[in-house]
Structure formats: C-alpha cells, structure tokens
Motif scaffolding. Sequence first.
Motif, mmCIF file in Angstrom:
data_model
loop_
_atom_site.group_PDB
_atom_site.id
_atom_site.type_symbol
_atom_site.label_atom_id
_atom_site.label_comp_id
_atom_site.label_asym_id
_atom_site.label_seq_id
_atom_site.Cartn_x
_atom_site.Cartn_y
_atom_site.Cartn_z
ATOM 1 N N CYS A 1 12.668 -3.421 -10.635
ATOM 2 C CA CYS A 1 12.309 -4.054 -9.202
ATOM 3 C C CYS A 1 11.219 -3.818 -8.525
ATOM 4 C CB CYS A 1 13.824 -3.533 -8.375
ATOM 5 S SG CYS A 1 15.289 -4.417 -8.678
ATOM 6 N N LEU A 2 10.649 -2.451 -8.793
ATOM 7 C CA LEU A 2 9.412 -2.255 -8.019
ATOM 8 C C LEU A 2 8.244 -2.940 -8.417
ATOM 9 C CD1 LEU A 2 9.701 1.669 -7.764
ATOM 10 C CD2 LEU A 2 10.365 -0.073 -6.124
ATOM 11 N N LYS A 3 8.177 -3.561 -9.731
ATOM 12 C CA LYS A 3 7.212 -4.181 -10.343
ATOM 13 C C LYS A 3 7.367 -5.503 -9.790
ATOM 14 C CE LYS A 3 6.984 -1.953 -14.805
ATOM 15 N NZ LYS A 3 7.148 -2.019 -16.259
ATOM 16 N N ASP A 4 8.490 -6.210 -9.556
ATOM 17 C CA ASP A 4 8.821 -7.195 -8.890
ATOM 18 C C ASP A 4 8.341 -7.475 -7.481
ATOM 19 O OD1 ASP A 4 9.835 -8.933 -11.039
ATOM 20 O OD2 ASP A 4 11.820 -8.224 -10.693
ATOM 21 N N LEU A 5 8.739 -6.377 -6.775
ATOM 22 C CA LEU A 5 8.104 -6.157 -5.345
ATOM 23 C C LEU A 5 6.628 -6.075 -5.345
ATOM 24 C CD1 LEU A 5 9.569 -2.659 -3.365
ATOM 25 C CD2 LEU A 5 7.098 -3.918 -3.156
ATOM 26 N N GLU A 6 5.947 -5.553 -6.206
ATOM 27 C CA GLU A 6 4.389 -5.504 -6.000
ATOM 28 C C GLU A 6 3.859 -6.837 -6.135
ATOM 29 O OE1 GLU A 6 2.585 -2.563 -7.938
ATOM 30 O OE2 GLU A 6 4.157 -1.310 -8.438
ATOM 31 N N MET A 7 4.564 -7.921 -6.898
ATOM 32 C CA MET A 7 3.947 -9.266 -7.284
ATOM 33 C C MET A 7 4.204 -10.006 -6.025
ATOM 34 S SD MET A 7 5.491 -9.653 -11.028
ATOM 35 C CE MET A 7 4.973 -11.375 -11.165
ATOM 36 N N ARG A 8 5.067 -9.548 -5.188
ATOM 37 C CA ARG A 8 5.349 -10.550 -3.961
ATOM 38 C C ARG A 8 4.817 -9.885 -2.882
ATOM 39 N NH1 ARG A 8 9.151 -10.996 -7.656
ATOM 40 N NH2 ARG A 8 10.452 -12.825 -7.632
ATOM 41 N N ILE A 9 3.652 -9.041 -3.013
ATOM 42 C CA ILE A 9 2.793 -8.352 -1.673
ATOM 43 C C ILE A 9 1.625 -9.416 -1.799
ATOM 44 C CG2 ILE A 9 1.575 -6.556 -0.995
ATOM 45 C CD1 ILE A 9 3.304 -4.885 -2.557
ATOM 46 N N THR A 10 1.699 -9.779 -0.612
ATOM 47 C CA THR A 10 0.269 -10.735 -0.144
ATOM 48 C C THR A 10 0.372 -10.842 1.420
ATOM 49 O OG1 THR A 10 1.996 -12.520 0.485
ATOM 50 C CG2 THR A 10 0.897 -12.636 -2.070
ATOM 51 N N GLY A 11 -0.990 -10.944 1.782
ATOM 52 C CA GLY A 11 -1.279 -10.970 3.273
ATOM 53 C C GLY A 11 -1.873 -9.491 3.697
ATOM 54 N N ARG A 12 -1.639 -8.946 4.819
ATOM 55 C CA ARG A 12 -2.229 -7.875 5.082
ATOM 56 C C ARG A 12 -1.165 -6.731 5.680
ATOM 57 N NH1 ARG A 12 -6.679 -6.646 3.312
ATOM 58 N NH2 ARG A 12 -7.147 -5.405 4.953
ATOM 59 N N ASP A 13 -0.302 -6.734 5.278
ATOM 60 C CA ASP A 13 0.998 -5.742 5.572
ATOM 61 C C ASP A 13 0.932 -4.688 4.843
ATOM 62 O OD1 ASP A 13 3.058 -4.795 6.740
ATOM 63 O OD2 ASP A 13 4.528 -6.099 5.779
ATOM 64 N N LYS A 14 0.638 -3.563 5.543
ATOM 65 C CA LYS A 14 0.611 -2.348 4.939
ATOM 66 C C LYS A 14 1.952 -1.481 4.480
ATOM 67 C CE LYS A 14 -3.607 -1.082 7.666
ATOM 68 N NZ LYS A 14 -4.138 -0.163 8.598
ATOM 69 N N MET A 15 2.938 -1.883 4.990
ATOM 70 C CA MET A 15 4.316 -1.468 5.009
ATOM 71 C C MET A 15 4.778 -1.466 3.409
ATOM 72 S SD MET A 15 6.388 0.264 6.679
ATOM 73 C CE MET A 15 5.653 0.139 8.345
ATOM 74 N N PRO A 16 4.519 -2.635 2.830
ATOM 75 C CA PRO A 16 5.248 -2.564 1.404
ATOM 76 C C PRO A 16 4.813 -1.120 0.551
ATOM 77 C CG PRO A 16 4.578 -4.511 1.845
ATOM 78 C CD PRO A 16 4.091 -3.722 3.104
#
Length: 533
Positions: free
Chosen positions: A299-314
């Motif tokens: 799940c954490l790998k899937d989470l990282e793949m969905r990080i785009t933009g400029r949000d620091k929270m992930p």
Amino acid sequence: MILQSTLSPSTPHSLSSNLSSCSLYFPSGSRPFISFPSVKPLNHSIKCSVPQVYSHDTLDYEKRPMLKWNIAYKRISLMKNPELGVASVLNQCENEGKRFTKWELCRIVRELRKYKRFQLALEVYEWMSNRIERFRITSSDTAIQLDLIAKVHGVSSAEDYFGRLPDTLKDNRIFGALLNAYAGVKEKAKAESLMERMRNKGYLNHPLPYNVMMTLYMKLTEYDQVEKLVSEMKQKRIPLDLYSYNIWLSARGSGSAENMEQVFEEMKLEPTIVPNWTSFSTVASVYIKLGMLEKAEECLKDLEMRITGRDKMPYHYLISLYGSLGNKEEVYRVWNTYKTTFPNVPNWGYHSVISSLIRLGDIEGAEKIFEEWLPIKVSYDPKVANLLMGWYVREEPFEKAKSFFDSMIKGGGKPNSGSWEILGEGHMKEGRISEALSCFREAVLAESPKFWKPKPINVSAFLELCEKEGDHTNKEDFVVLLRQLGCFRDEFYRSLLAEHGGMELGEGEEGQLNNQNEDTQGGESELLFSNAE
C-alpha cells in the motif's frame, strides 16, 4: 526510487480527501465558553458592484492597483504587538493608499486559517463586517465566521451567533458550520439534533454533512453509526465522495481486513472516485494495526506512486507509517527525498521523522535531525522538542530532561502544556509531588484558550504517588485543579478518582459522560464545507 519530485494537494489526515473546491475548514478542538458580545450577525442587505472579468482572467476593482495579499498577510502574521489587533495593520495599509479588495482579504483569511491563526482570521472578518458599504457578505462568509468564532471563543459563542442570524439566512452552509462545531467538540446529542433539523429542511442532499457526522462517530468509536449513515446515503442516492469512502474504509478497518477490502474494491469500481494517497494511507494503517505488514508495504508503494503536485503532507504520512512498520531505511529514504524535493521543510516534517526515529530506537539519529532543525527553523515549535524530552524523561536521568527543557527556553522556545506535563512526569518519577503539581499548573497557564487536560495515565500516577506518600494536601489540590479543568464531566476521569480513594464531586459532575475536549496528542481531521467568494 518511487517518490516523485512533485506532490498533489490533499487534506492533511488519513481520513480526508482532496476537496479543493471548498474552503471552510471545520474546527479541530474545543474551547471553553467566553462571552462574545461584540460579534454581530453580518449584514447581508448590502450589495456591491460586480467586478468586470477580462479575457486575461483579472478583475477590475475600480481600476486600482492590486495589493499583493501576501504583503498584508506577512504584516498581520508577524505583528510584534498582537494586542493592537489586525484592524491596526489593515488601517495602516489603507492609509498608505492600498485599498483592499474582498478577494485579497479572503485570501488572507484562508492563509491564516491554514496555519491555525484563527483569532487573526476572525479579526479580518470583523474588519470587513464593519465596512458593509464596501464588501458583499455571503452565507459562505457567515459560515466561515461562525466556524472561526467556535474555534476562538467556543461552541457556546458560535451558538449565540447562530441564534442571532435571521432564519431566512440560515442555509445549508451555516447549518453545516454549526454541525461541525458540535462534532469538533464531540457534542453528540446536539450534533444529532441539528442533523435531524437539516433532514427536515432538506439540507441533507450532499455528502459533506454526512461526512461530518461520520467523523464524529469515528472519534467516538461508534462504527455501526458510520454504517447506518452510509446506508442512508445509498438509500437516498446521495453519492459517496472520496472523503466518505475514506472514512468508511477506516470504520470497516476497525473490524477486519476483509470488510475493509470489500469497501476498497467498491471504491475502485466507482467511476467517479479515484483513490488518492490518503486512501492508501488509511488502508496501510489498518494493515499495520492488524499485523499484515507485507500488504502494508504494498500500500505504501501505491501511495508513493500517487503523489503528484506540491503537497508536502504525503511525506509526513509515509515517514510515520514506515516508522510504524519498523523500516528505518525507508524512513531515511523518504526523508532525504523530501528534503531534496522541497527547499523548506516545515516543523511538522521534522516532527514526523524525529517521532519515527524515536519509535525505532534510533535516538542518535533523532538528536542529529533535531540539531539540524534548530538553526533553520522559522519558529520554535515546542511539539518538536517535546518528542526528545519525553524520551529523556522515560529513558534518561531526570537531569538530562531538565537540562533539555532549560535549553529550549534559552533558545527561544515557549513551553506548551505538553512540555510542562512531560516535565511533571519526570518529577513524579523522582517522587517530587509538589514540583509535579506545579508543572501541571503551568500546563494550564500555557494554553490559551485553556482546553488542556492531563493524560489519564498521569492523573492515575499522581494520585497513586500521593497515596503512597500520604500526601493528602497535594492530592486535594490536584483534585481541585482537575475540577477547574472540567475533567469530572468525563466519566473516565471520575472512575480514576474513584479508584484512588474518591472525593466528593461537585454539582453536575456525577452526570453522564460529556466529552468536551479533543485529544491534543495528534491531529484530528478537518472538513471543508462551503465556498468563500
């Protein structure tokens, strides 16, 4: 490397979703009652001319040069004497010939609320409401002001403000703001009553009020109530949004992985819903709690793949979740990528990595990053320092914790209630009852407005220490302090007192459980409800 260099906007909680079209953040904590006679309902009868929109998407406000909102925001947020109030800054700007537009003022409010400067944000709205000939006030503005009143002055003041509004102006946004104020302080009965009024008025045609109530039930661990609301939404054909699904995921995760996975599969099949990093964070948290670590890693790998933009929270959640998994290498990998991606890492980023390293037993690494933070911090956040001080109190001689506490003050840090409570824990560990009680009193004074309550484990330890030493005077003084804080409205605190000899409780303290305060250790989700113009 999985992490990408850009991040997408998203709300900062494992139950939240990206509701970028909304702008009203709901309250995250309770405040004691403070009379608020100066606040009057905003006058909605005044209209202003509609600005013309040109092809280059700018607005013509009397063809005056646009004031850079961030200049005024910085003046407000960095005021050397906050007692002078926001009005003094805004008046000074206008005396210099810089006439504000409503857009600029709302942008300032948005930024102040983002950093939880609620008192300042409320003062901006008060300044606008005193100039009704210039600014058209909408129901969204009124809802935001009600929200700010609840945060700054407590729910009672928000109720008074709501009561003074004409019924014709109380639309779904304003009802929703009051609903969330109740939910924020766990006023279950009032929230349910208001929800029923909204049903009768036909205001429950959108997922957001349901999300508010589901979040409240999650706080109260009443997961069956979440299921009931989901069923109601489906029966009324109110589509679940991303936030609704994320809450439902978390509620199902309290039971079994299979139940959670059933919701997750439904979520992925819904054509209008795209699971975001928050969704995968929620699922990973459940897997970690259930000991299903391999699935959590996926799940954490899937989470990282969905990080785009400029949000620091992930990044904060990734660091924390990898820390919970016991994977120190991944904590450092994500942390280093985070620092490479963003030139400035906020205090909360340092809080996440230091907390994770302490949990992993890497105290040297935590100390090294803390020392890295000290010279570059924008402000001295005591919550970051409290992490190390808490470890010193538990694992090191008291002198080291006290020395660290003193160095924090010397370095410009202002201890918060958590700092004083941790120091009080150290004194209790050494058997110093009077000194511990003094720290608890300082913890009360450190909060403004005062909503701190000592951890139940510390209440029990203090009472037990007093019994062991036969110190009835300090025990009685401590009970008086707990009464002043309203602890005995909470059944759990009353049960602790009963376990340790008991004392006579005051009128109303034998009533039913009435949780009026948030847990101050860790963030609660904040919802968004209405659009600001």
